[in-house]
Design a protein around this motif. Structure first.
Motif, PDB file in Angstrom:
ATOM      1  N   LYS B  25       0.851  -1.175   0.000  1.00  0.00           N
ATOM      2  CA  LYS B  25       0.000   0.000   0.000  1.00  0.00           C
ATOM      3  C   LYS B  25       0.894   1.234   0.000  1.00  0.00           C
ATOM      4  O   LYS B  25       1.809   1.348   0.823  1.00  0.00           O
ATOM      5  CB  LYS B  25      -0.868  -0.030   1.266  1.00  0.00           C
ATOM      6  CG  LYS B  25      -2.100   0.829   1.158  1.00  0.00           C
ATOM      7  CD  LYS B  25      -2.998   0.617   2.386  1.00  0.00           C
ATOM      8  CE  LYS B  25      -3.812   1.871   2.639  1.00  0.00           C
ATOM      9  NZ  LYS B  25      -4.613   1.795   3.859  1.00  0.00           N
ATOM     10  N   CYS B  26       0.676   2.155  -0.950  1.00  0.00           N
ATOM     11  CA  CYS B  26       1.472   3.386  -0.989  1.00  0.00           C
ATOM     12  C   CYS B  26       1.163   4.201   0.260  1.00  0.00           C
ATOM     13  O   CYS B  26       0.005   4.514   0.528  1.00  0.00           O
ATOM     14  CB  CYS B  26       1.153   4.219  -2.242  1.00  0.00           C
ATOM     15  SG  CYS B  26       1.918   5.845  -2.221  1.00  0.00           S
ATOM     16  N   SER B  27       2.184   4.529   1.013  1.00  0.00           N
ATOM     17  CA  SER B  27       1.965   5.239   2.267  1.00  0.00           C
ATOM     18  C   SER B  27       1.522   6.682   2.013  1.00  0.00           C
ATOM     19  O   SER B  27       1.073   7.373   2.907  1.00  0.00           O
ATOM     20  CB  SER B  27       3.252   5.247   3.096  1.00  0.00           C
ATOM     21  OG  SER B  27       4.295   5.836   2.341  1.00  0.00           O
ATOM     22  N   ARG B  28       1.634   7.130   0.781  1.00  0.00           N
ATOM     23  CA  ARG B  28       1.263   8.507   0.458  1.00  0.00           C
ATOM     24  C   ARG B  28      -0.205   8.590  -0.001  1.00  0.00           C
ATOM     25  O   ARG B  28      -0.987   9.335   0.552  1.00  0.00           O
ATOM     26  CB  ARG B  28       2.180   9.027  -0.652  1.00  0.00           C
ATOM     27  CG  ARG B  28       2.138  10.521  -0.817  1.00  0.00           C
ATOM     28  CD  ARG B  28       2.894  11.193   0.302  1.00  0.00           C
ATOM     29  NE  ARG B  28       3.059  12.617   0.058  1.00  0.00           N
ATOM     30  CZ  ARG B  28       3.840  13.394   0.759  1.00  0.00           C
ATOM     31  NH1 ARG B  28       4.532  12.909   1.775  1.00  0.00           N
ATOM     32  NH2 ARG B  28       3.946  14.678   0.479  1.00  0.00           N
ATOM     33  N   CYS B  29      -0.527   7.813  -1.039  1.00  0.00           N
ATOM     34  CA  CYS B  29      -1.869   7.943  -1.626  1.00  0.00           C
ATOM     35  C   CYS B  29      -2.772   6.777  -1.243  1.00  0.00           C
ATOM     36  O   CYS B  29      -3.962   6.802  -1.529  1.00  0.00           O
ATOM     37  CB  CYS B  29      -1.783   8.064  -3.146  1.00  0.00           C
ATOM     38  SG  CYS B  29      -1.271   6.542  -3.964  1.00  0.00           S
ATOM     39  N   GLY B  30      -2.188   5.771  -0.604  1.00  0.00           N
ATOM     40  CA  GLY B  30      -3.010   4.664  -0.161  1.00  0.00           C
ATOM     41  C   GLY B  30      -3.310   3.636  -1.234  1.00  0.00           C
ATOM     42  O   GLY B  30      -3.942   2.622  -0.966  1.00  0.00           O
ATOM     43  N   VAL B  44       8.954   4.520  -7.119  1.00  0.00           N
ATOM     44  CA  VAL B  44       8.127   5.709  -7.343  1.00  0.00           C
ATOM     45  C   VAL B  44       6.704   5.202  -7.551  1.00  0.00           C
ATOM     46  O   VAL B  44       6.463   4.370  -8.429  1.00  0.00           O
ATOM     47  CB  VAL B  44       8.592   6.482  -8.587  1.00  0.00           C
ATOM     48  CG1 VAL B  44       7.677   7.685  -8.837  1.00  0.00           C
ATOM     49  CG2 VAL B  44      10.038   6.936  -8.423  1.00  0.00           C
ATOM     50  N   CYS B  45       5.787   5.686  -6.734  1.00  0.00           N
ATOM     51  CA  CYS B  45       4.417   5.172  -6.811  1.00  0.00           C
ATOM     52  C   CYS B  45       3.834   5.452  -8.189  1.00  0.00           C
ATOM     53  O   CYS B  45       3.806   6.600  -8.636  1.00  0.00           O
ATOM     54  CB  CYS B  45       3.544   5.826  -5.735  1.00  0.00           C
ATOM     55  SG  CYS B  45       1.802   5.408  -5.896  1.00  0.00           S
ATOM     56  N   PRO B  46       3.359   4.401  -8.882  1.00  0.00           N
ATOM     57  CA  PRO B  46       2.807   4.610 -10.231  1.00  0.00           C
ATOM     58  C   PRO B  46       1.520   5.433 -10.184  1.00  0.00           C
ATOM     59  O   PRO B  46       1.131   6.028 -11.180  1.00  0.00           O
ATOM     60  CB  PRO B  46       2.509   3.190 -10.725  1.00  0.00           C
ATOM     61  CG  PRO B  46       3.110   2.259  -9.723  1.00  0.00           C
ATOM     62  CD  PRO B  46       3.302   3.001  -8.461  1.00  0.00           C
ATOM     63  N   LYS B  47       0.872   5.483  -9.019  1.00  0.00           N
ATOM     64  CA  LYS B  47      -0.386   6.223  -8.901  1.00  0.00           C
ATOM     65  C   LYS B  47      -0.147   7.703  -8.595  1.00  0.00           C
ATOM     66  O   LYS B  47      -0.641   8.575  -9.308  1.00  0.00           O
ATOM     67  CB  LYS B  47      -1.264   5.600  -7.792  1.00  0.00           C
ATOM     68  CG  LYS B  47      -1.709   4.168  -8.046  1.00  0.00           C
ATOM     69  CD  LYS B  47      -2.623   4.056  -9.258  1.00  0.00           C
ATOM     70  CE  LYS B  47      -3.264   2.670  -9.393  1.00  0.00           C
ATOM     71  NZ  LYS B  47      -2.300   1.537  -9.355  1.00  0.00           N
ATOM     72  N   CYS B  48       0.617   8.000  -7.540  1.00  0.00           N
ATOM     73  CA  CYS B  48       0.722   9.396  -7.099  1.00  0.00           C
ATOM     74  C   CYS B  48       2.104   9.998  -7.372  1.00  0.00           C
ATOM     75  O   CYS B  48       2.320  11.190  -7.140  1.00  0.00           O
ATOM     76  CB  CYS B  48       0.402   9.522  -5.605  1.00  0.00           C
ATOM     77  SG  CYS B  48       1.678   8.843  -4.529  1.00  0.00           S
ATOM     78  N   GLY B  49       3.034   9.202  -7.842  1.00  0.00           N
ATOM     79  CA  GLY B  49       4.352   9.754  -8.159  1.00  0.00           C
ATOM     80  C   GLY B  49       5.257   9.957  -6.958  1.00  0.00           C
ATOM     81  O   GLY B  49       6.373  10.470  -7.089  1.00  0.00           O
TER      82      GLY B  49
END
Ligand SMILES: [Zn+2]
Ligand SMILES: [Zn+2]
Lengths: 331, 307, 331, 307
Positions: B25-30, B44-49
């Motif tokens: 789970k991305c700790s930034r965007c979830g 690098v999160c593919p969703k939120c960068g």
């Protein structure tokens, strides 16, 4: 490489805490007497005198134990001679310089020119005030980046003319404000530290009060770093350390002890070259004597350093900082 | 991509042991991201960068040419010079968690064929804090660059000086600055890369002394901590205060470079500043899981010398 | 010492003014036709074509006369290739650097690294925009002090590595705002000029558009100073000069003529070393050709200057500026 | 005090010809001041403290030791290199009004016994503007300082570059900066004193290049003119914008020194920076009203060399 310190004297710390409690009791008695003093005058006056004498005695013995926290308190003592007082007393014909030639003149940093024992020198020093009004004016001795840049400009002037730099250090910290961050507090400190490691003139530093982390080191890299007996030098204020370690800034006393910030401990770590004894009871009781002691300590070092060829000076300065640190080799 | 750099482990648990194929789970965007995708995207999160933090080994392995790294001083370890309550325990824990002896890895490696001295701090090791060992290793790698006329690249990720070593930590600011200063005097390039987060004493020394200063997007960069500042000014700070982008606007850093482009930008800068070309990368100089080879000699001489 | 210029060609100026009036008349006719064009299409289109051709002819002959004001107009032409376009085209693998490491990144000044014909070089250039939005973003090419400080930082980087500096100059002025004054606009320009007189690497300058006073000179002190054919270089904008001399900024055309700001006059004064011819009609008609011309002009000079020993380079640079000026000896 | 420095006049009218004993009106506060009192107070209004402008001669005569001044290049005069309409007429007028050939006087003199190269701009001469002659004289006096290893002191009072000499004026910024730069490289001190007003091209060159920068109280100091700035920002500027005191706060100058203390401060700085001692001042080296003695040789060698 630095040697590790011996265990702390925990018994002394405990004794100090106990004595302080007694001292607080005496102070309460005195206060109570004073409140009553209109009714019962001559008797109360004598009682107060006795209590005050006992308090003074206690204070002196507390001084002799000098736990870290007491060092912190002395280093921060409002009557302690200020860094700018040292500068103005040590240098004849002192001429203050202002401004970083970039943004602002920071009143929290003094820079100027003068003669130390017949030798032209450039001095820098953070400024603390003697009262609230003065303290607000000079931001409680916490420079902005422009203060460090002013100091660097003065040091470069010294370098141009081959004059030694004298830095008197007493600052709680570089100012931790948003505008200071925006204008590059870290950059300013990093630049000063870097430039001071290779400034081509002798740099003499005296920590006279609070040697507060990077904000102090930004004017404290030198060939000779001296420290007044009751000054402290620390990587983080004890309150901040306690807040991080135990989430309780109130445990600053324990943190102060853990941080090994007294002159004796700092010297044992090889971080300063010499401890300058203070007048009995602390520099705040006799500013003139404290200034004289600093002058005496600086004089032979100024002479010796001024006689070194520049390359040798720089070689030694590098070697000195190169050697500070403690590590082990793992197999 | 993240796995070629394997080093002797000081502890037993490694973050590398997560079984592939898990969702994280991305700790930034979830967002839930397939673990292997995240690794492939260099974390690098593919969703939120968001640029998730990398350990020092991961950092070096995505930056350096494969098998080009020759580590120095892997066995330097912190002592407890102040006898600071709990420090030894914290060190043991950090060693176990990260597999490293302390918060920095340094050595010599290649970036797109350009030889460079290189260091990386590890935020996972006691917040990447700089005590005597980090200071010593940064100093040694700078001295190595000076001796071999190599450029220096340092990836910072640190909460600042390590308070458990008191004034000794503070003095590492001066020691590392002096070493980096010698590179400046010798006209050797030093590239500083600030990763999330780079704060305190590390910013107040070598991290801000680069000829070129690069930051990763979103990285926290600043001297004082947000909480301390908010207490001082009695105001809330805006969200983007002390971000890489904020520092760029305020003229404090040269560029913000997304992680996938970083290796290319570094290579371009190294070429510009005259870094020597490495000889063809050694085929597996260090055995994947064997002992480290901290020998001071270089595997191959440079073809071109730094200016 | 500089030689005085011959008298100005006043007849040419008068001719130009007359031609401009005719051109304005043609433009009015075209506009009028356009307004009517919905009613009366094919005819109007042809008429407009003819008028436009006549206008173009007129424009070309005006160009050939090229009074000072026309030079000003061309130098300011919105389609003229921008300084940053020259930099990005002339340098391969261009990498932009940001910030003065002190206060702010000024978008009105570009600084960066790249390869000029296989030679690493550092470039600086003010930034003008191609439209209003871009122009607001880069402050119409008028740098703040932090822009000049960024440029100086880049030039010092060049000096550290022994790389030449390439400065492309097109700026109306240093920004005349209160914040710029507060942050030391004069200090920043003075520092740049001073440092550039002794920067220990070759400095090549091309004035490609407006060489606007101190704000231009702050990045225009060099070993070779070239100037595009229709660029101008002036100590004060013609509007400002007219306002001071005649209290009428509208007389800028006369002032432009009096200031002798065309490339030909500037070269005759010994202020620039070479005029680079522009594509016929002006650089805005063919940016690629203009860039190629600049590249051709720079190439041999870059080679020659890079081969000079540093001390000789600095000696020549000093001698060059030392010789600029015109005076008489009074008895 | 204002009268010892007498030089050959290029025109016929001199401001010195005002008969003593007149009352003059302070242009600042409107107070009527006895002329001799104003002179005695170095033209600082005894009522409001305003520092009235001094001509270059007056400036040197209140600053230098009596009869210590040896002028250089008094005969350098502006030509009209651009054939700029009206320039020759303006020059003639300024020469007649000030008695000087152009807007700068330079030479070598003593300040409390310290020998120094010295220059002063004259605002009364075409607004103290810097054309080729001012640039040449500042350059020559800087070169003289370099040659004789003397300090340099320059009093600026100027509206900026002289537009009637176009780009030649602009280039004087580079020429003077280059000359002052050589002093910096030779480790010779240069003290810049900014008098009312110091603006434009003079601030953007030698006036802001001093090792120490001093200003007189209330002096206008800035690059762009107030009117231009107000047009640009479309706001009125505060009264104290661009004053000496404003510049001090903004970190741009070192100190603001009242005129009566200025000589003492300069002497203190010259001593600090190792200025050579002059031999005992020559008794009336130049005849009060005779020809100038622009001989390049010095009257007495220095006892101590500058560092
Ligand atoms: Zn995400
Ligand atoms: Zn008055």
């Amino acid at each position: 490489m630095t040697r590790a310190l011996p265990e702390r004297d925990r018994a002394a710390e405990a004794r100090a805490a106990e004595m302080e409690a007694r001292l607080a009791g005496i102070q309460r008695e005195i206060d109570a007497l004073r409140r009553r003093s209109e009714k019962d005058k001559p008797d109360a006056v004598e009682q107060i005198r006795v209590l005050e004498a006992r308090g003074e005695e206690l204070r002196e013995s507390m001084l002799s134990i000098r736990t870290a926290w007491q060092a912190v308190a002395l280093a921060r003592h409002p009557q302690r001679p200020k860094a700018q007082e040292f500068v103005r007393a040590l240098l004849d014909e002192f001429t203050e310089l202002h401004g970083d030639r970039l943004f602002r003149d920071d009143p929290a940093m003094l820079a100027g020119l003068g003669w130390f024992e017949g030798q032209p020198a450039v001095a820098v020093a953070p400024c603390k005030g003697r009262d609230t009004r003065e303290n607000i004016a000079c931001n409680f001795g916490m420079p902005y980046p422009e203060g460090y840049r002013k100091a660097l400009r003065a040091m470069r002037l010294a370098e141009k003319f081959g004059y030694p730099v004298l830095s008197i250090v007493d600052t709680p910290a570089a100012f931790p404000g948003d505008a200071a961050e925006e204008r590059g507090q870290a950059e300013a400190i990093a630049r000063n530290i870097g430039e001071m490691t290779r400034l081509r003139v002798p740099v003499l530093v005296v920590i006279t009060g609070e040697g507060g982390s990077g904000g102090a080191l930004a004017i404290a890299v030198g060939d000779a770093v001296l420290m007044l007996e009751h000054a402290v030098y620390t990587v983080i204020p004890p309150e901040g350390c306690a807040a991080i370690l135990w989430h309780d800034a109130g445990r600053a006393r324990e943190a102060a002890s853990a941080l090994r910030l007294t002159a004796q401990e700092i010297a044992a770590l090889g971080v300063v070259d010499e401890i300058i004894p203070e007048p009995s009871g602390g520099a705040h009781l006799d500013s003139q004597a404290a200034i004289a002691a600093v002058r005496e300590a600086l004089r032979p070092r100024m002479t010796a350093l001024s006689n070194l060829p520049v390359e040798e000076l720089l070689r030694r300065r590098y070697a000195k900082y190169r050697a500070i640190g403690y590590h082990e080799e793992q197999s | 991509m993240l796995n070629w750099l394997r080093r002797p482990k000081h502890g037993r648990i490694s973050r590398r042991d997560i079984p592939a194929g898990l969702w994280v789970k991305c700790s930034r965007c979830g967002a839930a991201v397939y673990h292997r995708d995240l690794e492939r995207a260099l974390k690098v999160c593919p969703k939120c960068g968001w640029h998730h933090r990398l350990g020092a080994e991961e950092r070096l392995s995505i930056t350096l040419d494969e098998h080009s790294f020759e580590e120095m001083d892997a066995n330097l370890a912190s002592g407890d010079p102040l006898r600071f309550d709990g420090y030894r325990e914290k060190l043991s824990e950090a060693r176990a968690n990260t597999g490293n002896a302390d918060a920095a890895i340094v050595g010599v490696g290649g970036i797109e064929g350009y030889r460079t001295a290189v260091g990386a701090l590890d935020f996972a090791f006691m917040g990447g804090s700089m005590g005597s060992v980090v200071g010593e290793k940064i100093t040694r790698v700078a001295e190595r660059a000076l001796q071999d006329r190599l450029p220096l690249v340092i990836f910072s990720a640190s909460g600042g000086a390590r308070m458990q070593e008191g004034a000794l930590s503070l003095m590492q600011l001066a020691k590392t600055s002096a070493a980096v200063g010698r590179l400046h005097e010798a006209h050797l390039p030093y590239l500083s890369v600030m990763c999330d987060p780079t704060t305190g004493g590390v910013t107040a020394s070598f991290a801000f002394q680069g000829d070129v200063i690069i930051a990763e997007p979103g990285a926290l960069i600043g001297f004082a901590g947000r909480r301390v500042i908010e207490q001082t000014i009695r105001r809330k700070l805006p969200e983007r205060f002390q971000t890489a982008e904020f520092c760029l606007e305020h003229g404090l850093i040269d560029m913000v470079v997304p992680r996938p482009e970083l290796r290319g930008v570094l290579a371009r800068l190294l070429r510009f500043f005259g870094a020597p070309r490495a000889v063809a990368p050694e085929p597996a100089a260090a055995a994947p899981d064997g002992e480290a080879q901290p020998a001071p000699g270089e595997p191959g001489g440079p073809e071109v010398a730094c200016p």
